[in-house]
Design an enzyme around this catalytic site. Structure first.
Site, PDB file in Angstrom:
ATOM      1  N   HIS A   7      -6.107 -17.337  -0.265  1.00 49.06           N
ATOM      2  CA  HIS A   7      -4.812 -17.703   0.317  1.00 49.06           C
ATOM      3  C   HIS A   7      -4.990 -18.661   1.489  1.00 49.06           C
ATOM      4  O   HIS A   7      -6.069 -18.776   2.056  1.00 49.06           O
ATOM      5  CB  HIS A   7      -4.000 -16.479   0.768  1.00 49.06           C
ATOM      6  CG  HIS A   7      -4.647 -15.626   1.813  1.00 49.06           C
ATOM      7  ND1 HIS A   7      -5.447 -14.540   1.504  1.00 49.06           N
ATOM      8  CD2 HIS A   7      -4.617 -15.680   3.173  1.00 49.06           C
ATOM      9  CE1 HIS A   7      -5.865 -13.985   2.630  1.00 49.06           C
ATOM     10  NE2 HIS A   7      -5.384 -14.655   3.661  1.00 49.06           N
ATOM     11  N   HIS A  79      -5.227 -19.773   9.095  1.00 48.77           N
ATOM     12  CA  HIS A  79      -6.564 -19.609   8.518  1.00 48.77           C
ATOM     13  C   HIS A  79      -6.513 -19.833   7.016  1.00 48.77           C
ATOM     14  O   HIS A  79      -5.437 -19.859   6.426  1.00 48.77           O
ATOM     15  CB  HIS A  79      -7.163 -18.236   8.845  1.00 48.77           C
ATOM     16  CG  HIS A  79      -6.456 -17.052   8.248  1.00 48.77           C
ATOM     17  ND1 HIS A  79      -5.461 -16.367   8.901  1.00 48.77           N
ATOM     18  CD2 HIS A  79      -6.603 -16.433   7.053  1.00 48.77           C
ATOM     19  CE1 HIS A  79      -5.039 -15.367   8.140  1.00 48.77           C
ATOM     20  NE2 HIS A  79      -5.708 -15.387   7.000  1.00 48.77           N
ATOM     21  N   GLU A 128     -11.402 -16.830   6.755  1.00 49.84           N
ATOM     22  CA  GLU A 128     -11.448 -15.413   6.388  1.00 49.84           C
ATOM     23  C   GLU A 128     -12.201 -15.311   5.071  1.00 49.84           C
ATOM     24  O   GLU A 128     -11.985 -16.127   4.162  1.00 49.84           O
ATOM     25  CB  GLU A 128     -10.015 -14.885   6.226  1.00 49.84           C
ATOM     26  CG  GLU A 128      -9.929 -13.426   5.806  1.00 49.84           C
ATOM     27  CD  GLU A 128      -8.482 -12.940   5.617  1.00 49.84           C
ATOM     28  OE1 GLU A 128      -7.581 -13.769   5.394  1.00 49.84           O
ATOM     29  OE2 GLU A 128      -8.273 -11.714   5.682  1.00 49.84           O
TER      30      GLU A 128
HETATM   31 CO    CO Z   1      -5.533 -13.829   5.549  1.00 51.66          CO
END
Ligand code: CO
Length: 132
Positions: A7, A79, A128
């Site tokens: 994502h 992020h 991440e």
């Molecule tokens: Co995230």
């Protein structure tokens, strides 16, 4: 080592407005808001055919998103999340390569182990990693 883009997370100053933008203007499939008190955020997942967008909105006074929104009042990319098969192995390889990891491996918003990497080591992008 990294696999699919899981994502892209976007911090938003007005969650209802961001939901309306993605659902009504862009015609995307938008999920229901989920409060994540452990992370200080309310999250909305938007499903795209090949990845997801994660809208982040501050939850609580100490939300880590507040400072980001103070610097980026109209919101912005917070992020990006890459999938890894083995998050412990990924962390060990990154640390031995000199990358800085932020905190410990935690359970992320999808209920899977996640780890954050310092933006200064990744071209100014908070990364991440999520074990899939
Ligand atoms: Co995230």
């Amino acid at each position: 080592m990294i696999g699919n883009l899981n994502h892209v997370a976007i911090a938003v100053p007005d969650l209802d407005r961001a939901i309306a933008t993605y659902r009504d203007m862009l015609g995307a499939k938008v999920g229901a808001p989920q409060d994540e008190p452990a992370h200080g955020v309310t999250v909305v997942f938007i499903s795209l055919p090949n990845t997801k967008i994660e809208l982040l909105y501050p939850l609580g006074e100490n939300s880590p998103i507040r400072g980001f929104l103070a610097k980026n009042p109209s919101g912005g990319i917070h992020h990006i999340c890459y999938e890894v098969a083995d998050i412990n192995a990924a962390r060990d390889k990154l640390v031995s390569g000199g990358a800085r990891v932020l905190g410990d491996i935690k359970t992320g918003a999808h209920g899977k182990p996640v780890l954050f990497l310092h933006p200064k080591d990744f071209n100014g992008t908070l990364v991440e990693l999520e074990q899939i």
